[in-house]
Design a protein around this motif. Structure first.
Motif: not given
Lengths: 287, 276
Positions: A95, A97-104, A147, B164, B168, B221, B224
């Motif tokens: 997608f 925005n890279p921030d809104n697809q990284i979970v961990a 981040h 988690t 994050r 999110l 995703a």
């Protein structure tokens, strides 16, 4: 070449737009994406390009028309959940925005998220994660916190997260739109490598012309339908038509087009790199 | 940002305590807490203090780092202890008396032991759960320890996932808050003058955009995560599986021995030591 994603006369209307007349996000769209191909989808804001992408991996289901992924019809409303995930495994999506697809909170944990959801055995996940991070060139950041990374690096981590699921096709939904020029370049190089070396089919949704130039095929959308389709050369050599779709053309073409008109020259329109472009103009003017 | 939430106060190291399974550490900390509240005999306190001292040395976390972590809490500890001095009433002759304030010897001892209790507890829990354990290990440990609760349909996996994601997004939302604050300041918003109510009101133009964007982020999110085939804890594997090793068995034995020791000291050493 066999087709991996095929849309046949697909229409879609967002539910909350019911009261508006004729507000189809997609209107009778047909599209064919072949295996191993790199397709760029261009369009003005609201032309339906993101909606089309969301239909391709079943985030949305069409109101009418048929969609096939790897020969399997997915527009059927009554699909089993396991089949839905099988489609999403094969058609990954990155997608904007890279921030809104990284979970961990750790890069490698995030890349592992997809394969973990698929129930892959731990040892194989480890292997896939290392491979995926290697492909996007982020191996040395495996233990970092996401981040702390730059936009381009985050987006590459997000791409690795998709690659680790071993998809046949990856859709990039304006994945470079929020990045700075350097990050954009990093991500585009990664995308090209995925297509050429890993043989993954790429659907790139963008409004940057210089990204679309790199594709095998360009589809221009306007008001929810296909407006133009062809190789970058074919599409970009018709600047007037592109302008009508609210799009810019690459600068070299704009320049040649303007010169042809003003000075009555006859330089053929096409996608050229800087040197060829300069050479062509020089020759034409000398004549 | 100086403080990295994803690592918390984690102090990188390779000590025995760092290498213990997070579940072992959680069990030990629970046992330690019980021990410290059960302890009555002064010998038991001596034992617990020695244990804390030894674990600190073993972990190779510098004592200065630990003391610095205690600093902000010293006021609360002192306040509780002082309150205890005045509250304790005893049969014996008062040490000091002024109007309605009377201080007994027992009061002083009580206050001292209470302060010791709180300090030992703080040092040991932070040492085990934050200096030597990353938040992600801790979350995994909690998920695994609570796994039996799944039988009574408690959403254990979802809870761990929630933790988690919260970890994050804390840095992301912190950045966003400062961006919004700057944007509002640029339009003349004033956050630092006026009374309490005025200041609280000034926060509204920060909180509302922050909420709106958080909901948008949550929505993106979720999409995703769906694209990456997330469907809850069922059928999910983990890349890093927690595994008990031999040292963990020693960890459990030590935890049990500690609690047993404290109880035995309470019973058998009562007449030799001071009891509260």
């Amino acid at each position: 070449m066999s087709s991996i994603i095929k849309l046949e006369n697909v229409s879609y209307k967002y539910p909350d737009n019911d009261n508006l007349e004729n507000r189809f996000a997609l209107n009778d769209l047909s599209l064919d994406i072949n295996e191993g191909e790199f397709v760029a989808i261009l369009g003005h804001n609201g032309s339906g390009k993101s909606t089309a992408a969301k239909l391709m991996n079943m985030i949305l289901t069409p109101d009418s028309g048929k969609i096939y992924v790897a020969g399997k019809e997915i527009s059927d409303q009554k699909m089993k959940e396991s089949e839905v995930y099988e489609i999403r495994k094969n058609v990954g999506m990155v997608f904007q925005n890279p921030d809104n697809q990284i979970v961990a909170t750790v890069v490698e944990e995030d890349v592992a998220f997809g394969p973990e959801n698929l129930g892959v055995p731990p040892a194989e996940i480890r292997q896939r994660v290392d491979e995926a991070l290697d492909i996007v060139g982020m191996k040395s950041y495996a233990r970092h916190a996401p981040h702390r990374l730059s936009g381009g690096q985050k987006q590459r981590v997000a791409i690795a997260g998709i690659i680790a699921m071993k998809p046949k096709c990856i859709i990039f939904d304006e994945s470079t739109a929020m990045l700075d020029p350097l990050g954009r370049k990093e991500v585009m190089n990664t995308i090209l490598r995925l297509n050429k070396e890993e043989k993954i089919t790429i659907v790139l949704i963008t409004h940057y012309m210089n990204e679309a130039i790199l594709a095998d095929k360009v589809v221009v959308m306007k008001e929810g339908s296909k407006y133009m389709q062809g190789t970058p050369n074919e599409v970009f050599s018709k600047p007037e038509k592109l302008w009508r779709a609210g799009l810019e053309v690459p600068q070299s073409i704009e320049l040649i087009n303007a010169l042809n008109k003003e000075l009555n020259l006859e330089i053929p329109l096409g996608v050229y790199d800087l040197d060829t472009c300069a050479e062509l103009i020089k020759n034409a003017i000398e004549k | 940002m100086a403080f990295d939430v994803s690592l918390g106060q984690y102090y990188e190291g390779k000590s025995l305590i760092h290498k213990l399974d997070p579940r072992t550490k959680l069990i030990y900390v629970i046992m330690f807490m019980v021990s410290i509240f059960v302890a009555k005999s002064i010998y038991a306190f001596a034992l617990l203090s020695v244990v804390v001292l030894l674990t600190v040395i073993f972990s190779r976390v510098p004592i200065r780092t630990i003391l610095r972590g205690l600093k902000p809490l010293i006021v609360i500890v002192a306040f509780t202890a002082i309150l205890n001095i005045f509250w304790t009433k005893a049969e014996s002759d008062p040490l000091w008396q002024w109007k309605f304030i009377t201080i007994y010897k027992e009061g002083l001892i009580n206050a001292g032991l209470l302060a010791l209790r709180i300090i030992l507890l703080l040092v040991e829990t932070t040492l085990f759960l934050s200096y030597t354990t990353t938040p992600i290990e801790l979350t995994d440990g909690i998920e695994s320890l609570l796994a039996p609760l799944k039988l009574i349909k408690l959403p254990v996996h979802e809870f761990a996932m929630l933790m988690t994601i919260a970890l994050r997004f804390i840095p992301t939302l912190t950045d966003e808050t400062s961006k919004i604050m700057n944007a509002q300041k640029a339009r003349g918003a004033d956050f630092s003058s006026g009374g309490l109510i005025k200041r609280a009101k000034a926060l509204i133009p920060i909180i509302i955009p922050l909420f709106v964007s958080s909901f948008r982020r949550a929505d993106e999110l979720a999409t995703a995560m769906e694209c990456r085939c997330y469907r809850g804890g069922e059928g999910r594997t983990r890349m890093k599986k927690l595994k008990f090793k031999v040292k963990d068995v020693f960890g459990w034995l030590f935890s049990i021995a500690l609690l047993a020791g404290v109880i035995l000291m309470n019973i058998f050493l009562a007449e030799y030591g001071y009891m509260i």
